[in-house]
Design a protein around this motif. Structure first.
Motif, short mmCIF file in Angstrom:
data_model
loop_
_atom_site.label_atom_id
_atom_site.label_comp_id
_atom_site.label_asym_id
_atom_site.label_seq_id
_atom_site.Cartn_x
_atom_site.Cartn_y
_atom_site.Cartn_z
N TYR A 24 3.95 64.18 78.03
CA TYR A 24 3.13 65.08 78.84
C TYR A 24 2.13 64.31 79.70
O TYR A 24 2.03 64.53 80.92
N CYS A 28 1.86 64.02 83.84
CA CYS A 28 0.70 64.34 84.68
C CYS A 28 0.36 63.18 85.60
O CYS A 28 0.10 63.37 86.80
N THR A 93 -3.11 71.39 82.80
CA THR A 93 -2.22 70.58 83.63
C THR A 93 -2.60 70.66 85.10
O THR A 93 -2.70 69.64 85.79
N ILE A 133 6.86 66.68 82.29
CA ILE A 133 6.01 67.77 81.78
C ILE A 133 6.87 68.86 81.16
O ILE A 133 6.55 69.38 80.09
N ARG A 141 3.66 73.30 83.87
CA ARG A 141 2.91 73.74 85.04
C ARG A 141 3.11 75.22 85.27
O ARG A 141 4.20 75.75 85.14
#
Length: 220
Positions: A24, A28, A93, A133, A141
């Motif tokens: 994760y 990002c 996020t 992600i 997202r």
């Protein structure tokens, strides 16, 4: 929609949780670097940043705050449509990625990099960041989460659902004075079409197990 075989619901082991957290955070960072390179290229940026930068011409906010606002709107639509309380992690996020973009734009680490190399690298990084992600199963997202809901309810391909939303953001941002150009088209065509193949490729290569992708699908 992202392909993933159903898996049994189980408590994640500490090792799996750490791996998903790393996936994760990497996603990002990678996505933010790609979005920054779109801005740096000056050839047109991704639709969300077109909207964000266009809105910043009229209100004293930051990219992070604008993107967090878009995330709230997407999550509200998901909640109303599914009649379920959505996870709040997508807000993290959007705010984190937007703030990283603000920081990269301030430091401009790619100064001296040509426009076209920056654009090509930006496409690759944004696609890979989005895939990471999604694969992490955490903080998907908000736009991707809404796209998953649309693709499930209306039987649309994921890329079409996401592309329709990004086109709406693009047109609004363009009307507000955001930077639109060939880079924007590259994002809509390149990034959105690459996400699913990258997820499939990396899942099949064993870079992640199915649990993260399945978690993202269950959170729709």
């Amino acid at each position: 929609m992202v392909d993933a075989a159903p898996s049994a619901v189980r408590s994640p082991t500490p090792g799996r949780s750490r791996w998903r957290s790393l996936t994760y955070l990497s996603g990002c960072l990678v996505f933010s670097a790609g979005a920054y390179l779109f801005v740096h290229s000056r050839l047109g940026t991704d639709p969300l940043d077109v909207f964000s930068l266009g809105l910043l011409r009229h209100v004293p906010l930051t990219v992070g705050l604008v993107q967090a606002g878009v995330a709230v709107l997407c999550l509200a639509v998901v909640a109303l449509w599914t009649r379920r309380r959505p996870a709040l992690s997508p807000l993290l996020t959007f705010f984190a990625c937007g703030s990283l973009i603000d920081l990269l734009m301030w430091g401009d680490p790619a100064r001296g990099l040509g426009a076209w190399p920056a654009l090509a690298l930006g496409v690759a990084l944004c696609a890979e960041g989005s895939a990471l992600i999604l694969m992490s199963g955490f903080g998907v997202r908000a736009m991707d989460l809404l796209a998953l809901v649309v693709s499930a309810r209306w039987r649309w391909p994921f890329w079409l659902a996401k592309g329709a939303m990004e086109t709406a953001l693009l047109l609004t941002g363009w009307a507000l004075g955001g930077p639109v150009g060939v880079g924007t088209l590259c994002f809509l065509v390149g990034v959105d079409l690459l996400i699913q193949p990258l997820v499939r490729l990396q899942v099949r290569a064993g870079m992640v197990d199915h649990s993260g992708v399945d978690c993202a699908r269950r959170n729709r």
